[in-house]
Design an enzyme around this catalytic site. Structure first.
Site, mmCIF file in Angstrom:
data_model
loop_
_atom_site.group_PDB
_atom_site.id
_atom_site.type_symbol
_atom_site.label_atom_id
_atom_site.label_comp_id
_atom_site.label_asym_id
_atom_site.label_seq_id
_atom_site.Cartn_x
_atom_site.Cartn_y
_atom_site.Cartn_z
ATOM 1 N N GLN A 15 35.796 53.610 45.603
ATOM 2 C CA GLN A 15 34.771 54.597 45.195
ATOM 3 C C GLN A 15 33.366 54.001 45.227
ATOM 4 O O GLN A 15 32.446 54.559 45.822
ATOM 5 C CB GLN A 15 35.028 55.060 43.762
ATOM 6 C CG GLN A 15 36.351 55.719 43.517
ATOM 7 C CD GLN A 15 36.376 56.327 42.122
ATOM 8 O OE1 GLN A 15 35.799 57.390 41.887
ATOM 9 N NE2 GLN A 15 37.022 55.672 41.182
ATOM 10 N N THR A 67 43.000 48.299 40.571
ATOM 11 C CA THR A 67 42.569 49.287 39.576
ATOM 12 C C THR A 67 43.688 50.231 39.102
ATOM 13 O O THR A 67 43.408 51.185 38.383
ATOM 14 C CB THR A 67 41.404 50.132 40.124
ATOM 15 O OG1 THR A 67 41.827 50.748 41.340
ATOM 16 C CG2 THR A 67 40.170 49.294 40.374
ATOM 17 N N TYR A 132 45.674 45.196 32.969
ATOM 18 C CA TYR A 132 44.458 45.402 33.777
ATOM 19 C C TYR A 132 43.230 44.857 33.040
ATOM 20 O O TYR A 132 42.455 44.069 33.589
ATOM 21 C CB TYR A 132 44.298 46.896 34.089
ATOM 22 C CG TYR A 132 42.941 47.281 34.635
ATOM 23 C CD1 TYR A 132 42.595 47.008 35.949
ATOM 24 C CD2 TYR A 132 42.002 47.939 33.830
ATOM 25 C CE1 TYR A 132 41.340 47.363 36.451
ATOM 26 C CE2 TYR A 132 40.759 48.303 34.320
ATOM 27 C CZ TYR A 132 40.432 48.014 35.633
ATOM 28 O OH TYR A 132 39.192 48.372 36.121
HETATM 29 N N1 LIG Z 1 37.669 53.483 38.517
HETATM 30 C C1 LIG Z 1 37.302 53.358 37.248
HETATM 31 O O1 LIG Z 1 37.409 54.296 36.443
HETATM 32 C C2 LIG Z 1 36.708 52.074 36.752
HETATM 33 C C3 LIG Z 1 36.386 51.957 35.387
HETATM 34 C C4 LIG Z 1 35.817 50.762 34.940
HETATM 35 C C5 LIG Z 1 35.587 49.724 35.813
HETATM 36 N N2 LIG Z 1 35.923 49.865 37.136
HETATM 37 C C6 LIG Z 1 35.676 48.726 38.023
HETATM 38 O O2 LIG Z 1 34.730 49.130 39.000
HETATM 39 C C7 LIG Z 1 34.972 48.459 40.236
HETATM 40 C C8 LIG Z 1 35.035 49.462 41.369
HETATM 41 O O3 LIG Z 1 36.075 50.380 41.065
HETATM 42 P P1 LIG Z 1 36.467 51.566 42.055
HETATM 43 O O4 LIG Z 1 36.731 52.749 41.200
HETATM 44 O O5 LIG Z 1 35.520 51.649 43.179
HETATM 45 O O6 LIG Z 1 37.875 50.998 42.553
HETATM 46 P P2 LIG Z 1 38.780 51.482 43.760
HETATM 47 O O7 LIG Z 1 38.329 52.803 44.253
HETATM 48 O O8 LIG Z 1 40.182 51.296 43.322
HETATM 49 O O9 LIG Z 1 38.429 50.404 44.878
HETATM 50 C C9 LIG Z 1 38.860 49.088 44.812
HETATM 51 C C10 LIG Z 1 38.904 48.568 46.222
HETATM 52 O O10 LIG Z 1 39.375 47.205 46.182
HETATM 53 C C11 LIG Z 1 40.177 47.013 47.299
HETATM 54 N N3 LIG Z 1 41.085 45.887 47.138
HETATM 55 C C12 LIG Z 1 42.165 45.764 46.331
HETATM 56 N N4 LIG Z 1 42.765 44.583 46.547
HETATM 57 C C13 LIG Z 1 42.049 43.942 47.502
HETATM 58 C C14 LIG Z 1 42.177 42.694 48.158
HETATM 59 N N5 LIG Z 1 43.166 41.847 47.863
HETATM 60 N N6 LIG Z 1 41.249 42.354 49.097
HETATM 61 C C15 LIG Z 1 40.241 43.183 49.402
HETATM 62 N N7 LIG Z 1 40.079 44.396 48.836
HETATM 63 C C16 LIG Z 1 40.972 44.771 47.884
HETATM 64 C C17 LIG Z 1 40.954 48.298 47.424
HETATM 65 O O11 LIG Z 1 41.485 48.381 48.730
HETATM 66 P P3 LIG Z 1 42.671 49.417 49.089
HETATM 67 O O12 LIG Z 1 42.008 50.746 49.100
HETATM 68 O O13 LIG Z 1 43.106 48.944 50.433
HETATM 69 O O14 LIG Z 1 43.690 49.245 48.020
HETATM 70 C C18 LIG Z 1 39.888 49.333 47.144
HETATM 71 O O15 LIG Z 1 39.232 49.749 48.325
HETATM 72 C C19 LIG Z 1 36.246 47.650 40.014
HETATM 73 O O16 LIG Z 1 35.907 46.328 39.697
HETATM 74 C C20 LIG Z 1 36.899 48.288 38.810
HETATM 75 O O17 LIG Z 1 37.696 47.378 38.087
HETATM 76 C C21 LIG Z 1 36.462 51.015 37.626
#
Ligand SMILES: NC(=O)c1ccc[n+]([C@@H]2O[C@H](COP(=O)([O-])OP(=O)(O)OC[C@H]3O[C@@H](n4cnc5c(N)ncnc54)[C@H](OP(=O)(O)O)[C@@H]3O)[C@@H](O)[C@H]2O)c1
Length: 294
Positions: A15, A67, A132
């Site tokens: 995202q 995530t 997590y």
């Molecule tokens: N989503 C939430 O509500 C939330 C809340 C608080 C904090 N955060 C933090 O905000 C940040 C961004 O979150 P987001 O919502 O954008 O997460 P997301 O949509 O789940 O995106 C995470 C990305 O990381 C990639 N990934 C996972 N394992 C990997 C690896 N080994 N090597 C390279 N890429 C890898 C995933 O690839 P694939 O698509 O191929 O799996 C995905 O594209 C994260 O640090 C998360 O912990 C998120």
């Protein structure tokens, strides 16, 4: 002539990564390299070393993360979460330190246990309730051990890209006459686009002030309040029943209250934190234009 500023974005199919991609064109002075799991698998140490040697980025925005909060509770998945959210962060941070790259790492409100009654400050004691949350906290500490990183904790992230609460609610409200939504967990949503903008503002600014910061949209609401606003903005007539979290058991425990105090990031970097309803409206308008719902 000044050389261009090179910015590595990891996990750029998520995202936040997608939102940074969309904004990138407006910043011609920044040369972005958007990498995904296949081009830069962050859990593979050699790939990171090789990448940094070749590209030598000025900044690294680490959007890669495990995530799947509930899935991480399974023992075999916990190891994967640990690898991506902690071990890989240490490795990235080490590469950043040795190459003079500034690291912006993203973390989560799930590092807290939710027993607070007022917004959490970055300096407040952490106590993750889930695998997590624990792996993300470990990632923060490892990053700080290796380099002077900027770590941004965010919460309740949504976007027109990927899977999230907003898109799930819109879909369920179209499919069902009534839905149940938890009304006793409080937080603040974050439109990933606003966070993406804030991160680019930090990179584009003059100051680099390492530390842990909090970034969300303004406001403090329950999931139920969030769903009610989504219904209003999409014109749905679905019935929304407020339920306690105990009536919706999940494998991972979540904090009952995880509102984050955003004062320090606003003070240090002068970033904008729009009120949650205006950002939600913007995202829903985008989804409507994209015909995600009718
Ligand atoms: N989503 C939430 O509500 C939330 C809340 C608080 C904090 N955060 C933090 O905000 C940040 C961004 O979150 P987001 O919502 O954008 O997460 P997301 O949509 O789940 O995106 C995470 C990305 O990381 C990639 N990934 C996972 N394992 C990997 C690896 N080994 N090597 C390279 N890429 C890898 C995933 O690839 P694939 O698509 O191929 O799996 C995905 O594209 C994260 O640090 C998360 O912990 C998120």
């Amino acid at each position: 002539m000044q050389s261009p500023v090179k910015v590595l974005v990891t996990g750029s199919n998520g995202q936040l990564g997608f939102e940074i991609r969309e904004l990138a064109a407006a910043y011609p002075d920044l040369v972005f390299d958007f990498t995904d799991r296949s081009r830069l698998p962050v859990a593979e140490e050699e790939s990171i070393a090789q990448y940094f040697e070749e590209f030598q980025p000025d900044y690294c925005i680490n959007c890669a993360a495990y995530t799947a909060v509930d899935r991480a509770e399974a023992p075999e998945e916990a190891a994967v979460a640990e690898k991506v959210n902690a071990t890989a962060v240490a490795c990235l941070a080490r590469a950043c330190a040795s190459g003079g790259t500034k690291l912006i790492h993203i973390s989560t409100d799930y590092v807290f246990d939710g027993r607070a009654t007022e917004p959490y400050k970055p300096s407040d004691a952490t106590h993750p309730l889930s695998v997590y949350g624990a792996t993300k906290r470990k990632g923060e500490l490892l990053a700080q051990e290796q380099t002077d990183a900027v770590i941004i904790r965010t919460a309740w992230v949504y976007s027109s890209f990927g899977k999230n609460f907003v898109k799930t609610m819109i879909r369920l409200m179209q499919e069902r006459p009534a839905i149940n939504v938890v009304s006793d967990q409080y937080g603040a949503p974050t439109y990933a686009r606003d966070l993406a903008k804030a991160i680019i503002d930090i990179i584009s600014g003059d100051s680099w002030l390492p530390g842990i910061y909090h970034y969300t949209n303004e406001g403090a609401i329950s999931w139920y309040d969030f769903a009610v606003k989504i219904r209003e903005l999409t014109g749905s007539s679905c019935t929304i029943n407020a339920i306690p979290a105990t009536a919706y058991p999940t494998p991972a425990k979540r904090p009952a209250y995880s509102v984050l105090d955003t004062a320090t990031i606003k003070e240090a970097y002068k970033v904008d934190t729009p009120y949650w309803t205006s950002s939600l409206k913007e995202c829903i308008e985008k989804l409507k234009q994209e015909k995600y719902f009718l």
